[in-house]
Every structure is written in C-alpha cells, then in structure tokens.
Scaffold this active site. Structure first.
Site, PDB file in Angstrom:
ATOM      1  CD  GLN A   1      39.419 -67.922 -45.556  1.00 13.59           C
ATOM      2  OE1 GLN A   1      39.041 -68.070 -44.418  1.00 13.59           O
ATOM      3  NE2 GLN A   1      39.502 -68.931 -46.401  1.00 13.59           N
ATOM      4  CG  ASP A   2      46.351 -65.690 -46.595  1.00 12.61           C
ATOM      5  OD1 ASP A   2      46.309 -64.935 -45.612  1.00 12.61           O
ATOM      6  OD2 ASP A   2      47.297 -66.472 -46.813  1.00 12.61           O
ATOM      7  CG  LEU A   3      44.183 -59.346 -51.117  1.00 16.31           C
ATOM      8  CD1 LEU A   3      44.934 -60.041 -52.248  1.00 16.31           C
ATOM      9  CD2 LEU A   3      42.974 -58.599 -51.679  1.00 16.31           C
TER      10      LEU A   3
ATOM     11  CG  ASN B   1      49.531 -64.273 -50.092  1.00 21.66           C
ATOM     12  OD1 ASN B   1      50.617 -64.773 -50.350  1.00 21.66           O
ATOM     13  ND2 ASN B   1      48.646 -64.862 -49.309  1.00 21.66           N
TER      14      ASN B   1
END
Length: 267
Positions: A189-191, A195
């Site tokens: 969800q936080d790509l 990251n």
C-alpha cells in the site's frame, strides 16, 4: 553500545504509547541481540515509524516496529513474497515486533534514480508482488469501510485542509470501487520511491509493505501519487497512462483508486 534514537522518531514523544516504546528500545535491542547472537551498529537516520539497525559483520538489518495498524502482518507479507521483488525475511520476533531482514547494499532510494528509471522499476516490481493472498491480511474493502466512516471527522480535526467536495466525492466513489473489485492479490500500500532500495541480490527491492489484499488497480495508487517522480498534472497523468498500459489494467479504476487513496492518506 549507547543507543542513539534518530530525530525522525522524535514525533513519537507526543504520544503516551510512543514515549513508552521509545523508552523501552535500549532494553529491547539488548534482548534481541542476545536472542539472535548479534551485535548492532547505530540506527539508520531516515526511518519514521521503526528503529532500523545494521547488524555488524553480516548483510542483515534488524527492524523494530512501533506497533500500528498499517504495519500489521508485514512479516507475513515478506514471507509470502520470499524475496521476489522485496527484501528477504530472515527471522521474526512477533512478541517484540522485530524483524531480521536482508540488508540492501548500497541501499540507495529509488527516488534518486529519476522519474523514468523509477517508473520502469515499479512496473517490473509490481507483478512480482501481486501474488494471491487472503488471511491474515486485511482487505481493501474493509479499509475502505474504515475510511468512509472516519474521514469526515478526521477532515474536521485537520482543519478542513482542502475543498469539502473532494472529500464528498471520495466517500461517494470508494464503496462502489470496493464492491466491484477483480481478483484479490497482495498489495504493497506504500510503494513509493523511498520504499524501494538498490540491492545486490536483485537491482531493486521493496521494503515496508503495509500489506492489504485487493485488486491490482489499487496497487498503482502510491506510484501514481509519488511526488518524487514529478507532481505536475502531466507527470501524474503520464504515470497513470504508462503503468495501466504496461500492466494491462483498467485506467479509470486505477485513476479513481489513486484519487481515493490521496484523500485517505493526504492529511
């Protein structure tokens, strides 16, 4: 070793649970060092929700998570990926929210590689990460329910930081997206560009997944929103068009998911 707490974690001092977690870190690090028979260097300076320390004389890092809902089941996601597109999980102490992980060397953030390279890398990584998954991961549909319930109050507390019509539109469109999804896969969800790290085992590896299960179109949301690859209208539209075209995904669903994700995560 006297443990230095990075300034990036100082925001936790404003929370009761955060102060308790920070105060316990020296003992936690010592206990985990004894458990795994490892010695650690000083923490990396750019982690905002975890303490991440290099393991001396080994290509490993230890990550101690501040407990929060979005990081739940990170270890299970990394275990399921098995190093295919993401860092390898070596060991896990759930009672300490601690993960022993492979170290990415040189560890350069993908955000520094430029917009063209960054998007190419993301398009290559995503199909590796989109594996079938169900329990124990939370679902995108349940996350949407939480957003729709909580966003109006959060918007008011935040001081109405943007036009109310945008919030209303997101609340209107998100439930329909959630109820009409395609085949669920495991989602990072936080790509975004900070990251994904440059590594030796593979050129680039994802970290910090914040996993959910849902349709692949949602998985493009953080990439479409990645300001480090350009935040003009043209840059954002290009990422939407290029990623959906290259991966054969529904452009309109990806656009609406990115809009909803921006509202849910934007304040």
């Amino acid at each position: 070793m006297t443990l230095g707490i990075p300034s990036s974690l100082h925001w936790l001092e404003s929370r009761v649970d955060g102060r308790a977690w920070l105060a316990a870190l020296p003992v936690t690090v010592s206990e985990l060092g004894e458990h795994w028979g490892l010695e650690f260097g000083q923490p990396f300076a750019d982690s905002h929700i975890s303490l991440v320390l290099p393991v001396q004389n080994q290509d490993l890092v230890m990550k101690i998570q501040f407990p929060h809902r979005e990081s739940r089941h990170e270890a299970e996601a990394l275990r399921l990926w098995g190093g295919n597109g993401a860092v390898l999980l070596v060991d896990h102490r759930p009672d300490r929210n601690a993960l022993l992980l492979e170290r990415c060397d040189p560890g350069t953030h993908l955000s520094r590689a430029g917009a063209t390279v960054g998007l190419d890398v993301m398009i290559d990584l995503l199909p590796r990460l989109w594996v079938p998954a169900a329990e124990p991961f939370g679902s995108l549909a349940a996350e949407v329910d939480r957003w729709v319930e909580n966003l109006p109050a959060e918007y008011e507390v935040a001081g109405e930081p943007f036009e109310r019509r945008l919030l209303d539109e997101a609340i209107d469109v998100l439930p329909g997206l959630a109820s009409s999804q395609g085949e669920p896969v495991l989602l990072h969800q936080d790509l975004h560009g900070d990251n994904v790290l440059e590594a030796q085992r593979r050129p680039w590896l994802a970290i910090d997944p914040k996993p959910l299960t849902g349709e692949a179109e949602f998985g493009l949301s953080p990439i479409i929103r990645s300001h480090e690859f350009g935040h003009s209208k043209d840059a954002v539209t290009y990422r939407l068009d290029r990623s959906t075209g290259a991966l054969g995904l529904d452009r309109e669903r990806a656009r609406l998911w990115a809009f909803g994700h921006a509202i849910a995560w934007g304040f």
